[in-house]
Design an enzyme around this catalytic site. Sequence first.
Site, PDB file in Angstrom:
ATOM      1  CB  CYS A 186      -6.760   0.319   2.978  1.00 55.22           C
ATOM      2  SG  CYS A 186      -7.163   0.898   4.648  1.00 55.22           S
ATOM      3  CG  HIS A 265      -9.615 -12.379  -1.498  1.00 55.38           C
ATOM      4  ND1 HIS A 265      -9.586 -12.883  -0.217  1.00 55.38           N
ATOM      5  CD2 HIS A 265     -10.667 -11.505  -1.530  1.00 55.38           C
ATOM      6  CE1 HIS A 265     -10.574 -12.353   0.487  1.00 55.38           C
ATOM      7  NE2 HIS A 265     -11.241 -11.514  -0.280  1.00 55.38           N
ATOM      8  CG  HIS A 349       7.547   7.198 -10.617  1.00 53.74           C
ATOM      9  ND1 HIS A 349       8.487   8.104 -10.167  1.00 53.74           N
ATOM     10  CD2 HIS A 349       7.483   7.357 -11.974  1.00 53.74           C
ATOM     11  CE1 HIS A 349       8.960   8.779 -11.209  1.00 53.74           C
ATOM     12  NE2 HIS A 349       8.377   8.348 -12.294  1.00 53.74           N
ATOM     13  CG  HIS A 353      -2.578   1.441   1.841  1.00 52.72           C
ATOM     14  ND1 HIS A 353      -3.346   2.586   1.933  1.00 52.72           N
ATOM     15  CD2 HIS A 353      -2.858   0.714   2.955  1.00 52.72           C
ATOM     16  CE1 HIS A 353      -4.047   2.547   3.047  1.00 52.72           C
ATOM     17  NE2 HIS A 353      -3.766   1.419   3.679  1.00 52.72           N
ATOM     18  CG  ASN A 386      -4.458   4.668   6.337  1.00 57.25           C
ATOM     19  OD1 ASN A 386      -5.058   4.781   5.278  1.00 57.25           O
ATOM     20  ND2 ASN A 386      -4.216   3.500   6.895  1.00 57.25           N
TER      21      ASN A 386
END
Length: 461
Positions: A186, A265, A349, A353, A386
């Site tokens: 995502c 990561h 702002h 996700h 989603n």
Amino acid sequence: MNILFMSLLAVLAATRVYVTEFNTRPIVIIAFCSAASLAYYFLMCRPSKVYLVDFACFKPSLNCLCSKELLLERAKGLGFLTEENFKLVNKILDRSGLGPWTYVPEAMLEIPPKLNLEEARKETDTVLFGAVEELLEKTGVEAKDIGILVVNCCLYAPTPSLSDRIVNHYKLRGNVLAYNLSGMGCSAGVLAVDFAKQLLQAHPNSYALVLSTENQISSLYRGNNPSMLLVNCLFRMGGSAALLSSHPSDRYRSKYQLIHTLRTHVGADENSYKCVIQEEDSEQKVGVSLSKDLMNVARDALKVHITSLGPLVLPVSEKLKFVVNLIERKLFKKKVEAYMPNFKLAFNHFCMHTGGRAVLDRMQKSLELDDWYMEPSRMTLYRFGNTSSSSVWYELSYCEAKGRIKKGDKIWQMAFGSGFKCNTAVWLALNNIEPASKKNPWRDEIDDFPIKANPTVESTK
């Protein structure tokens, strides 16, 4: 330094003057040319600025509108759910943060549902072509002007690739740099922006088209493993298209300038790597399994991420507080809580996700954000579900439709993804964005929002 050397030779040859003890003009000329050449050299070596000319989010037709009740009816009609898991799915939908109406592909609403490769292709064509055509209409850019194409879709990776499909459909030029990202989760929407930025800086005066989507038909799980059913409950139909530019002249018509991108990561850790993984269940049915450790992995990844992001965006006062807290905990071994910087001082702002209600609750608590800042994320989850890598664009569309974006505002787009990854894009608004001045997926219903959607923190704004 070859530029500097050649410039000096050219000036001396042109003026035909030579240095003597009685003539200082050549020294002045050489000094001036040296300064000019150095300035030119460093300006040419600076990375090109990257602008977001505009973007578009696909809004499916009314034929794709689906209620929770209809979704449960179709799921029951497929016949693969046990009675226990049917109740579980019903419970998940009630607590998911999704509203009563979202969008799914038409093929999933037919009786019986059509869940084949042809319908999966049709779903992706509908979403991506719809988003691209709207974007080209908004920007006035022609398909032949696009030099870079980046398409991301995690679970649907046909041959020819989705990027090939776009090249074929829009007849993009033969030397277009086309890339197809799959399996990136995502967070791939933000990751693709970072990738496009690097390509644009390597190829100045270019346009990059970035497309983000997920394919609901191909990713549907048809088994009874509870850890794999959550994906069926949360993911919905959607996609986005963004046009990035490294043309300096585009600054004056672009909405935003890309200020920072950051990628973290944590996949070297085994638990992080396996917390979101596609695999077969005990009956050899493929699905995406979500580990119970997912929330803890996301929390830890966020900590690592903001440790790198903070120095780039926070004011000096917040950096000092963070350093003092770190010294107290690490050097003096004081038992004090780790200091969470106030990111509201860095951003106007937040587009986080829409991984699900639980993810947004954890994000809001971790970053100590008021409901107003989380509203774009919660309302996007409520209205569109989603939509995977494109969700951060629906959230930015919400901010625009509400008329919240003012010149000089900074926007934080942040997304989690399998692997496990945490990616950020920071945008600077170049102009006031008029609400619903152009096509926007929220335009016809923005006055109905916000809807109270189980907030966890008392709003103070």
